[in-house]
Design a protein around this motif. Structure first.
Motif, mmCIF file in Angstrom:
data_model
loop_
_atom_site.group_PDB
_atom_site.id
_atom_site.type_symbol
_atom_site.label_atom_id
_atom_site.label_comp_id
_atom_site.label_asym_id
_atom_site.label_seq_id
_atom_site.Cartn_x
_atom_site.Cartn_y
_atom_site.Cartn_z
ATOM 1 N N THR A 51 -5.880 1.291 14.360
ATOM 2 C CA THR A 51 -5.760 1.037 15.801
ATOM 3 C C THR A 51 -6.251 -0.369 16.171
ATOM 4 O OG1 THR A 51 -7.905 2.125 16.095
ATOM 5 C CG2 THR A 51 -5.941 3.462 16.444
ATOM 6 N N GLU A 52 -7.103 -0.960 15.333
ATOM 7 C CA GLU A 52 -7.617 -2.298 15.628
ATOM 8 C C GLU A 52 -6.555 -3.384 15.476
ATOM 9 O OE1 GLU A 52 -11.206 -3.179 13.539
ATOM 10 O OE2 GLU A 52 -12.353 -1.580 14.524
ATOM 11 N N PHE A 53 -5.422 -3.057 14.851
ATOM 12 C CA PHE A 53 -4.334 -4.025 14.749
ATOM 13 C C PHE A 53 -3.524 -4.091 16.040
ATOM 14 C CE2 PHE A 53 -5.038 -3.046 10.192
ATOM 15 C CZ PHE A 53 -5.244 -4.334 9.726
ATOM 16 N N ASN A 54 -3.773 -3.155 16.960
ATOM 17 C CA ASN A 54 -3.086 -3.137 18.258
ATOM 18 C C ASN A 54 -1.565 -3.143 18.110
ATOM 19 O OD1 ASN A 54 -5.509 -3.184 19.839
ATOM 20 N ND2 ASN A 54 -5.712 -5.359 19.339
ATOM 21 N N ASP A 55 -1.084 -2.393 17.139
ATOM 22 C CA ASP A 55 0.353 -2.295 16.894
ATOM 23 C C ASP A 55 0.664 -0.870 16.463
ATOM 24 O OD1 ASP A 55 2.973 -2.430 16.141
ATOM 25 O OD2 ASP A 55 2.728 -4.034 14.670
ATOM 26 N N PRO A 56 1.216 -0.053 17.352
ATOM 27 C CA PRO A 56 1.502 1.343 16.991
ATOM 28 C C PRO A 56 2.537 1.477 15.877
ATOM 29 C CG PRO A 56 2.432 0.802 19.151
ATOM 30 C CD PRO A 56 1.555 -0.345 18.770
ATOM 31 N N GLU A 57 3.270 0.402 15.607
ATOM 32 C CA GLU A 57 4.274 0.424 14.539
ATOM 33 C C GLU A 57 3.758 -0.196 13.243
ATOM 34 O OE1 GLU A 57 7.498 1.789 15.118
ATOM 35 O OE2 GLU A 57 6.362 2.508 16.857
ATOM 36 N N TRP A 58 2.467 -0.484 13.158
ATOM 37 C CA TRP A 58 1.915 -1.242 12.039
ATOM 38 C C TRP A 58 2.257 -0.618 10.691
ATOM 39 C CZ3 TRP A 58 -1.323 -1.360 7.839
ATOM 40 C CH2 TRP A 58 -1.805 -2.610 7.448
ATOM 41 N N SER A 59 2.089 0.677 10.571
ATOM 42 C CA SER A 59 2.302 1.314 9.269
ATOM 43 C C SER A 59 3.779 1.445 8.905
ATOM 44 C CB SER A 59 1.632 2.692 9.243
ATOM 45 O OG SER A 59 2.251 3.562 10.162
ATOM 46 N N LYS A 60 4.655 1.164 9.846
ATOM 47 C CA LYS A 60 6.087 1.210 9.545
ATOM 48 C C LYS A 60 6.609 -0.129 9.026
ATOM 49 C CE LYS A 60 6.971 4.796 13.022
ATOM 50 N NZ LYS A 60 7.734 5.163 14.248
ATOM 51 N N LYS A 61 5.739 -1.130 8.994
ATOM 52 C CA LYS A 61 6.129 -2.481 8.591
ATOM 53 C C LYS A 61 5.559 -2.823 7.215
ATOM 54 C CE LYS A 61 5.976 -3.965 13.442
ATOM 55 N NZ LYS A 61 5.268 -4.816 14.430
ATOM 56 N N PHE A 62 6.168 -3.836 6.593
ATOM 57 C CA PHE A 62 5.645 -4.351 5.334
ATOM 58 C C PHE A 62 4.520 -5.345 5.621
ATOM 59 C CE2 PHE A 62 9.538 -2.586 3.764
ATOM 60 C CZ PHE A 62 9.262 -2.255 2.441
ATOM 61 N N HIS A 63 3.511 -5.330 4.757
ATOM 62 C CA HIS A 63 2.370 -6.232 4.885
ATOM 63 C C HIS A 63 2.016 -6.795 3.510
ATOM 64 C CE1 HIS A 63 1.738 -4.801 8.991
ATOM 65 N NE2 HIS A 63 1.975 -3.588 8.514
ATOM 66 N N VAL A 64 1.305 -7.912 3.511
ATOM 67 C CA VAL A 64 0.898 -8.559 2.264
ATOM 68 C C VAL A 64 -0.616 -8.436 2.103
ATOM 69 C CG1 VAL A 64 0.799 -10.706 0.945
ATOM 70 C CG2 VAL A 64 2.832 -10.179 2.311
ATOM 71 N N TRP A 65 -1.008 -7.755 1.034
ATOM 72 C CA TRP A 65 -2.428 -7.653 0.685
ATOM 73 C C TRP A 65 -2.727 -8.669 -0.408
ATOM 74 C CZ3 TRP A 65 0.281 -3.425 2.396
ATOM 75 C CH2 TRP A 65 -0.322 -2.655 3.397
ATOM 76 N N ARG A 66 -3.895 -9.325 -0.319
ATOM 77 C CA ARG A 66 -4.207 -10.419 -1.239
ATOM 78 C C ARG A 66 -5.675 -10.384 -1.645
ATOM 79 N NH1 ARG A 66 -3.952 -15.115 1.862
ATOM 80 N NH2 ARG A 66 -5.976 -16.030 1.375
ATOM 81 N N MET A 67 -5.900 -10.704 -2.909
ATOM 82 C CA MET A 67 -7.257 -10.944 -3.399
ATOM 83 C C MET A 67 -7.327 -12.358 -3.944
ATOM 84 S SD MET A 67 -9.520 -9.065 -6.378
ATOM 85 C CE MET A 67 -8.272 -9.112 -7.683
ATOM 86 N N ASP A 68 -8.330 -13.124 -3.511
ATOM 87 C CA ASP A 68 -8.664 -14.416 -4.106
ATOM 88 C C ASP A 68 -9.996 -14.253 -4.826
ATOM 89 O OD1 ASP A 68 -6.377 -15.521 -3.078
ATOM 90 O OD2 ASP A 68 -7.373 -16.670 -1.499
ATOM 91 N N TRP A 69 -9.981 -14.477 -6.133
ATOM 92 C CA TRP A 69 -11.118 -14.142 -6.997
ATOM 93 C C TRP A 69 -11.412 -15.307 -7.923
ATOM 94 C CZ3 TRP A 69 -10.095 -10.516 -11.723
ATOM 95 C CH2 TRP A 69 -11.267 -10.321 -12.450
ATOM 96 N N ASP A 70 -12.635 -15.810 -7.869
ATOM 97 C CA ASP A 70 -13.077 -16.818 -8.830
ATOM 98 C C ASP A 70 -14.462 -16.441 -9.335
ATOM 99 O OD1 ASP A 70 -14.931 -17.676 -6.893
ATOM 100 O OD2 ASP A 70 -13.638 -19.298 -6.189
ATOM 101 N N GLU A 71 -15.094 -17.340 -10.063
ATOM 102 C CA GLU A 71 -16.373 -17.011 -10.679
ATOM 103 C C GLU A 71 -17.517 -16.886 -9.675
ATOM 104 O OE1 GLU A 71 -16.026 -21.467 -10.551
ATOM 105 O OE2 GLU A 71 -14.715 -19.776 -11.069
ATOM 106 N N LYS A 72 -17.276 -17.272 -8.421
ATOM 107 C CA LYS A 72 -18.325 -17.245 -7.411
ATOM 108 C C LYS A 72 -18.182 -16.092 -6.406
ATOM 109 C CE LYS A 72 -19.212 -22.225 -7.569
ATOM 110 N NZ LYS A 72 -19.227 -23.496 -6.796
ATOM 111 N N SER A 73 -16.946 -15.742 -6.063
ATOM 112 C CA SER A 73 -16.757 -14.742 -5.009
ATOM 113 C C SER A 73 -15.396 -14.075 -5.129
ATOM 114 C CB SER A 73 -16.884 -15.398 -3.625
ATOM 115 O OG SER A 73 -15.797 -16.285 -3.396
ATOM 116 N N ILE A 74 -15.248 -12.975 -4.387
ATOM 117 C CA ILE A 74 -13.953 -12.299 -4.238
ATOM 118 C C ILE A 74 -13.727 -12.096 -2.744
ATOM 119 C CG2 ILE A 74 -12.515 -10.325 -4.854
ATOM 120 C CD1 ILE A 74 -14.485 -9.712 -7.107
ATOM 121 N N LYS A 75 -12.514 -12.429 -2.289
ATOM 122 C CA LYS A 75 -12.152 -12.246 -0.886
ATOM 123 C C LYS A 75 -10.882 -11.405 -0.824
ATOM 124 C CE LYS A 75 -14.183 -16.677 0.453
ATOM 125 N NZ LYS A 75 -13.969 -18.017 1.068
ATOM 126 N N LEU A 76 -10.874 -10.440 0.101
ATOM 127 C CA LEU A 76 -9.746 -9.525 0.253
ATOM 128 C C LEU A 76 -9.120 -9.695 1.632
ATOM 129 C CD1 LEU A 76 -11.347 -6.292 -1.286
ATOM 130 C CD2 LEU A 76 -10.058 -8.095 -2.452
#
Length: 272
Positions: free
Chosen positions: A181-206
């Motif tokens: 609900t925080e995406f403020n889009d009732p159609e959010w789950s009906k759409k395609f989205h891109v999930w990403r991880m950036d990972w190096d020796e210092k940190s991981i960001k999702l």
């Protein structure tokens, strides 16, 4: 106007520079109809984890029209491992009531550090638990390290890290739960989205759609046992799965099946 134009140019230049740092080292675009490429994916089979309701089987995953489709079904058949007096949840169920699929690159492909992307569409109805995640190749869970790049259940999108404590099989979690609900889009789950991880020796960001969900400093992720290994400074392999019910997935009894978790591509980049 000149300043706005200059700022836009610099932003585009920076964006191109960031992209230029990455080289595509592996991908599956799922462009060949039929079974997923056995050079890329192996299958988990049976009842596997978290007391989930689904029986994993390869036939619930197939490629069609450039997509990997992982299908959840409500279907009943005998549990071949059933033992009437067993206290093991994998053996105490007389029947299989749901089926789905879980794919992994274990033993085929593994990576240490990089940018990992998945473009997909998830089904957010009750009882469904799709995920895109990684596990470290060395050690038992959770001391091998778990990264949940995408996990969804009970109305929440999750982005998590887990590593070992001083107790066997007990994880230290750094987790993020974001209600859809925080995406403020009732159609959010009906759409395609891109999930990403950036990972190096210092940190991981999702991320999802370039929005940062969670990050962890790898100086904080040493296992709590005597070995004190850092499970996020070793190679990991990928998993794609659709779970149903279980310890976290919720109640699927009122959900109409089949359900589809659709994946457009999975890509791995590393620094040049």
């Amino acid at each position: 106007m000149k300043n706005i134009t200059l700022n836009l140019f610099l932003l585009l230049l920076f964006s191109h520079s960031v992209r230029a740092q990455w080289t595509l080292v592996w991908a599956d675009e799922f462009n060949t109809d039929g079974r997923p490429d056995p050079k890329n994916w192996k299958f988990e089979q049976g009842f596997v984890r978290n007391q989930e309701l689904q029986w994993y089987q390869p036939e619930n995953a197939y490629c069609r029209n450039g997509m990997l489709i992982i299908e959840g079904k409500r279907e009943q058949k005998p549990n071949p491992n059933y033992k009437p007096n067993s206290t093991n949840w994998k053996e105490s169920r007389p029947t299989i009531d749901y089926t789905a699929a879980s794919l992994q690159t274990r033993g085929l492909h593994e990576w240490q550090y990089g940018r990992f992307e998945m473009r997909g569409r998830i089904d957010a109805r009750p009882g469904l638990w799709p995920a895109f995640w990684t596990l470290g190749v060395q050690g038992e869970w959770p001391s091998n390290g778990e990264i949940d790049i995408m996990e969804y259940y009970r109305g929440m999108l999750l982005a998590n890290f887990a590593w070992g404590t001083d107790q066997r099989y007990k994880a230290k979690w750094d987790d993020l739960k974001k209600p859809l609900t925080e995406f403020n889009d009732p159609e959010w789950s009906k759409k395609f989205h891109v999930w990403r991880m950036d990972w190096d020796e210092k940190s991981i960001k999702l991320y999802v759609d370039d929005q940062l969900l969670n990050e962890v400093d790898l100086e904080e992720t040493y296992n709590g046992d005597q070995e004190r290994k850092n499970p996020f400074r070793q190679p990991h392999y990928l998993l794609l799965n659709l779970a149903i019910g279980g310890m976290n997935g919720g109640d699927p009894s009122a959900t109409q099946f089949p359900s589809r978790y659709e994946v457009d591509y999975v890509r791995v980049y590393q620094k040049k």
